[in-house]
Motif scaffolding. Structure first.
Motif, mmCIF file in Angstrom:
data_model
loop_
_atom_site.group_PDB
_atom_site.id
_atom_site.type_symbol
_atom_site.label_atom_id
_atom_site.label_comp_id
_atom_site.label_asym_id
_atom_site.label_seq_id
_atom_site.Cartn_x
_atom_site.Cartn_y
_atom_site.Cartn_z
ATOM 1 N N GLU A 67 -7.606 0.664 4.008
ATOM 2 C CA GLU A 67 -7.135 -0.049 2.821
ATOM 3 C C GLU A 67 -5.922 0.612 2.177
ATOM 4 O O GLU A 67 -5.168 -0.038 1.472
ATOM 5 C CB GLU A 67 -8.279 -0.197 1.816
ATOM 6 C CG GLU A 67 -9.374 -1.114 2.321
ATOM 7 C CD GLU A 67 -10.513 -1.268 1.341
ATOM 8 O OE1 GLU A 67 -10.503 -0.617 0.277
ATOM 9 O OE2 GLU A 67 -11.420 -2.052 1.641
ATOM 10 N N GLY A 70 -3.151 -0.484 4.936
ATOM 11 C CA GLY A 70 -3.173 -1.872 5.366
ATOM 12 C C GLY A 70 -3.180 -2.020 6.877
ATOM 13 O O GLY A 70 -3.051 -3.125 7.396
ATOM 14 N N ASN A 96 -15.663 -7.091 6.094
ATOM 15 C CA ASN A 96 -14.296 -7.613 6.016
ATOM 16 C C ASN A 96 -14.407 -9.119 5.818
ATOM 17 O O ASN A 96 -14.760 -9.831 6.726
ATOM 18 C CB ASN A 96 -13.549 -7.285 7.311
ATOM 19 C CG ASN A 96 -12.091 -7.676 7.241
ATOM 20 O OD1 ASN A 96 -11.589 -8.059 6.205
ATOM 21 N ND2 ASN A 96 -11.415 -7.570 8.361
#
Length: 97
Positions: A67, A70, A96
């Motif tokens: 996170e 990315g 997810n």
């Protein structure tokens, strides 16, 4: 560092939690990580299955979204725990959506 890794699997996915032991992981999951409505939904829609992951699943590489960057990374749950677990329960992976 000594830790155990648990998988909490339910109708919406699964979370991977590192903790010192099962009781600590379960208490953390239901009191700190999930809210009341999430727990109610989990019970209503099929319950939850909790497993302690063994060596083969701990060292297997998984495609996991970082996170912070990315980016999708190939990393094992034990590598994540080595980096993030500091003696208190920690969620290593979340569903997810």
């Amino acid at each position: 560092m000594k830790y155990k890794i648990f998988q909490f699997e339910h109708s919406e996915g699964k979370e991977i939690v590192a903790a010192n032991n099962a009781k600590e992981a379960i208490n953390f999951y239901f009191t700190k990580h999930q809210g009341d409505s999430q727990t109610n939904d989990t019970v209503e829609f099929g319950g939850i299955k909790i497993d302690e992951l063994q060596e083969d699943l701990l060292t297997k590489k998984h495609s996991i979204l970082n996170e912070e960057t990315g980016e999708i990374e190939e990393i094992s749950y034990s590598e994540l725990a080595d980096h993030f677990f500091k003696g208190v329960p920690e969620v290593l992976v979340t569903p997810n959506y």
